[in-house]
Motif scaffolding. Sequence first.
Motif, PDB file in Angstrom:
ATOM      1  N   ALA A 167      -3.261  -3.336  -2.519  1.00  0.00           N
ATOM      2  CA  ALA A 167      -2.165  -2.369  -2.598  1.00  0.00           C
ATOM      3  C   ALA A 167      -0.842  -3.046  -2.948  1.00  0.00           C
ATOM      4  O   ALA A 167      -0.108  -2.600  -3.839  1.00  0.00           O
ATOM      5  CB  ALA A 167      -2.035  -1.621  -1.268  1.00  0.00           C
ATOM      6  N   TYR A 168      -0.534  -4.142  -2.262  1.00  0.00           N
ATOM      7  CA  TYR A 168       0.746  -4.816  -2.513  1.00  0.00           C
ATOM      8  C   TYR A 168       0.748  -5.564  -3.836  1.00  0.00           C
ATOM      9  O   TYR A 168       1.789  -5.650  -4.511  1.00  0.00           O
ATOM     10  CB  TYR A 168       1.083  -5.750  -1.353  1.00  0.00           C
ATOM     11  CG  TYR A 168       1.650  -5.000  -0.167  1.00  0.00           C
ATOM     12  CD1 TYR A 168       2.988  -4.633  -0.133  1.00  0.00           C
ATOM     13  CD2 TYR A 168       0.837  -4.621   0.893  1.00  0.00           C
ATOM     14  CE1 TYR A 168       3.508  -3.921   0.936  1.00  0.00           C
ATOM     15  CE2 TYR A 168       1.344  -3.902   1.968  1.00  0.00           C
ATOM     16  CZ  TYR A 168       2.683  -3.556   1.984  1.00  0.00           C
ATOM     17  OH  TYR A 168       3.187  -2.823   3.043  1.00  0.00           O
ATOM     18  N   LEU A 169      -0.395  -6.104  -4.224  1.00  0.00           N
ATOM     19  CA  LEU A 169      -0.490  -6.766  -5.519  1.00  0.00           C
ATOM     20  C   LEU A 169      -0.199  -5.774  -6.641  1.00  0.00           C
ATOM     21  O   LEU A 169       0.613  -6.031  -7.539  1.00  0.00           O
ATOM     22  CB  LEU A 169      -1.881  -7.368  -5.691  1.00  0.00           C
ATOM     23  CG  LEU A 169      -2.190  -8.045  -7.028  1.00  0.00           C
ATOM     24  CD1 LEU A 169      -1.311  -9.267  -7.231  1.00  0.00           C
ATOM     25  CD2 LEU A 169      -3.675  -8.443  -7.084  1.00  0.00           C
ATOM     26  N   ALA A 170      -0.851  -4.606  -6.583  1.00  0.00           N
ATOM     27  CA  ALA A 170      -0.639  -3.586  -7.607  1.00  0.00           C
ATOM     28  C   ALA A 170       0.785  -3.053  -7.561  1.00  0.00           C
ATOM     29  O   ALA A 170       1.394  -2.765  -8.600  1.00  0.00           O
ATOM     30  CB  ALA A 170      -1.647  -2.447  -7.415  1.00  0.00           C
ATOM     31  N   HIS A 171       1.336  -2.915  -6.362  1.00  0.00           N
ATOM     32  CA  HIS A 171       2.715  -2.442  -6.212  1.00  0.00           C
ATOM     33  C   HIS A 171       3.696  -3.413  -6.856  1.00  0.00           C
ATOM     34  O   HIS A 171       4.581  -3.016  -7.620  1.00  0.00           O
ATOM     35  CB  HIS A 171       3.024  -2.279  -4.728  1.00  0.00           C
ATOM     36  CG  HIS A 171       4.427  -1.875  -4.424  1.00  0.00           C
ATOM     37  ND1 HIS A 171       5.429  -2.794  -4.168  1.00  0.00           N
ATOM     38  CD2 HIS A 171       5.014  -0.650  -4.341  1.00  0.00           C
ATOM     39  CE1 HIS A 171       6.552  -2.157  -3.938  1.00  0.00           C
ATOM     40  NE2 HIS A 171       6.340  -0.864  -4.032  1.00  0.00           N
ATOM     41  N   ASP A 172       3.545  -4.709  -6.571  1.00  0.00           N
ATOM     42  CA  ASP A 172       4.473  -5.699  -7.120  1.00  0.00           C
ATOM     43  C   ASP A 172       4.361  -5.813  -8.641  1.00  0.00           C
ATOM     44  O   ASP A 172       5.356  -6.043  -9.328  1.00  0.00           O
ATOM     45  CB  ASP A 172       4.219  -7.066  -6.483  1.00  0.00           C
ATOM     46  CG  ASP A 172       4.768  -7.163  -5.073  1.00  0.00           C
ATOM     47  OD1 ASP A 172       5.559  -6.288  -4.676  1.00  0.00           O
ATOM     48  OD2 ASP A 172       4.403  -8.108  -4.340  1.00  0.00           O
ATOM     49  N   LEU A 173       3.153  -5.651  -9.154  1.00  0.00           N
ATOM     50  CA  LEU A 173       2.951  -5.777 -10.597  1.00  0.00           C
ATOM     51  C   LEU A 173       3.225  -4.471 -11.339  1.00  0.00           C
ATOM     52  O   LEU A 173       3.270  -4.462 -12.566  1.00  0.00           O
ATOM     53  CB  LEU A 173       1.531  -6.262 -10.895  1.00  0.00           C
ATOM     54  CG  LEU A 173       1.235  -7.698 -10.442  1.00  0.00           C
ATOM     55  CD1 LEU A 173      -0.240  -8.033 -10.697  1.00  0.00           C
ATOM     56  CD2 LEU A 173       2.123  -8.699 -11.154  1.00  0.00           C
ATOM     57  N   GLY A 174       3.393  -3.376 -10.597  1.00  0.00           N
ATOM     58  CA  GLY A 174       3.728  -2.102 -11.235  1.00  0.00           C
ATOM     59  C   GLY A 174       2.549  -1.390 -11.837  1.00  0.00           C
ATOM     60  O   GLY A 174       2.684  -0.738 -12.876  1.00  0.00           O
ATOM     61  N   THR A 175       1.382  -1.470 -11.185  1.00  0.00           N
ATOM     62  CA  THR A 175       0.184  -0.787 -11.675  1.00  0.00           C
ATOM     63  C   THR A 175       0.118   0.607 -11.061  1.00  0.00           C
ATOM     64  O   THR A 175      -0.116   0.737  -9.856  1.00  0.00           O
ATOM     65  CB  THR A 175      -1.082  -1.577 -11.315  1.00  0.00           C
ATOM     66  OG1 THR A 175      -0.952  -2.911 -11.796  1.00  0.00           O
ATOM     67  CG2 THR A 175      -2.323  -0.934 -11.928  1.00  0.00           C
ATOM     68  N   PRO A 176       0.314   1.659 -11.823  1.00  0.00           N
ATOM     69  CA  PRO A 176       0.397   3.007 -11.237  1.00  0.00           C
ATOM     70  C   PRO A 176      -0.934   3.474 -10.656  1.00  0.00           C
ATOM     71  O   PRO A 176      -2.006   3.190 -11.194  1.00  0.00           O
ATOM     72  CB  PRO A 176       0.817   3.882 -12.429  1.00  0.00           C
ATOM     73  CG  PRO A 176       0.338   3.138 -13.637  1.00  0.00           C
ATOM     74  CD  PRO A 176       0.465   1.685 -13.296  1.00  0.00           C
ATOM     75  N   GLY A 177      -0.853   4.185  -9.529  1.00  0.00           N
ATOM     76  CA  GLY A 177      -2.028   4.799  -8.934  1.00  0.00           C
ATOM     77  C   GLY A 177      -2.823   3.899  -8.019  1.00  0.00           C
ATOM     78  O   GLY A 177      -3.361   4.369  -7.003  1.00  0.00           O
ATOM     79  N   LEU A 178      -2.912   2.616  -8.328  1.00  0.00           N
ATOM     80  CA  LEU A 178      -3.758   1.719  -7.546  1.00  0.00           C
ATOM     81  C   LEU A 178      -3.262   1.521  -6.115  1.00  0.00           C
ATOM     82  O   LEU A 178      -4.082   1.491  -5.186  1.00  0.00           O
ATOM     83  CB  LEU A 178      -3.912   0.381  -8.273  1.00  0.00           C
ATOM     84  CG  LEU A 178      -4.891  -0.630  -7.659  1.00  0.00           C
ATOM     85  CD1 LEU A 178      -6.238   0.004  -7.377  1.00  0.00           C
ATOM     86  CD2 LEU A 178      -5.039  -1.841  -8.577  1.00  0.00           C
TER      87      LEU A 178
END
Length: 396
Positions: A167-178
């Motif tokens: 969750a935090y990896l996708a949040h920091d990288l800006g991956t929507p929905g993940l």
Amino acid sequence: MDSSTELGQRLRELRSWRKLSVRAMAELSGISYGYYAKIERGEKPVDSRQLLEAFASTLRVSPAELAGKPYAPANPADSETRAALITIEDVLTGWSIGESPDRRAMPWHEITANLTRLQKVLRPRADFDGQAAMLPELIRELLAAVTEPEHRQDALLGLLDAYKTAAYLAHDLGTPGLPTLAVERMRQAAEELDDPTQRAEVMWRRAHLLSGANRTRQYELAAQVADASDVMPHMRGMANLTAALASASLGRSIDAATHLDEADAIAHRIDTDDQPWRLTDFGRTNVAIWRVAIGVELGEGARVAEVATQVRPSDVPPHRQAAFWMDYGRGLLTERASRDRGVAALLQAERIAPQKTRNNVFVRQAVAGLLGSARGDAAGRELRGLAWRLGVAPTG
């Protein structure tokens, strides 16, 4: 093209697509015509969540999309990380708890060793490449282990950690929905564990990871946890910090101060810098780090230096140290007299967690906004070098 100009160009293109004049765009976003025009021309940076999210709301796009996330890979490792995120999303979409993707092939002691490395090394250091490479197979192995009675409890706890990391990896990288999908998988694991503490953590992290497009709802969710009498103190403390950030992003400085003070009172009451909690980084030092971040968000600029004297970065994990140096540096960069110290602070953040620093939109904006006035001395060369490594300038 630098990051500041790129964001200005996206604003101009989206504004034209929405058939809004510059004056209408400025008025709908709550800022002056002249200030907005300078941002669109790349002469002023977007330096706060409140401003970025106001523009995104006016244009009816997500803040991440307006910021240009996810950013283009800077090297082959970044490209591999993007590819791994697709695989992580496939694993999270394809299997929920109770559905084993395949027979477990990894001995349990190897699974626990990988979890320890994730918890103690990769996540604290904000090693995005290492996290992305490990997560797909680790999640598969843990899903299979959940079906084995002797490992079920530990596997569920491991899944909570793995999903949280995703969750935090996708949040920091800006991956929507993940991030949303990963939080839902966390909720399933907490329900399977039937543990009130785990459920409270998921509630807080749901609020913390909520998109900046809905700060009001973020505040509501965080306040629910902060006000719950049956939630452990450190979790209420983290929820108060999230509520403070949501308030600051909404321009509600009094509410932000109230929640910061409550978090600070909890931290001093349970003495967490001496007795750190496993589930969060909550403690007196972390509260001070959040106070710096929220001061920058509220436009206090270099005045956050006074708050920063309360911070002992060595008391928190590297990823939180980097967050402190990023926000402290951004605050110092707002005044000419402290700009060299601001650049030095950002360089310190980059040394600690280069991937986290590179993916911070406000660091990129702050650095890009200074390039036009960069001097030819050592400080100017350091600034241009940082801009090049961040990907906001074509030359070093």
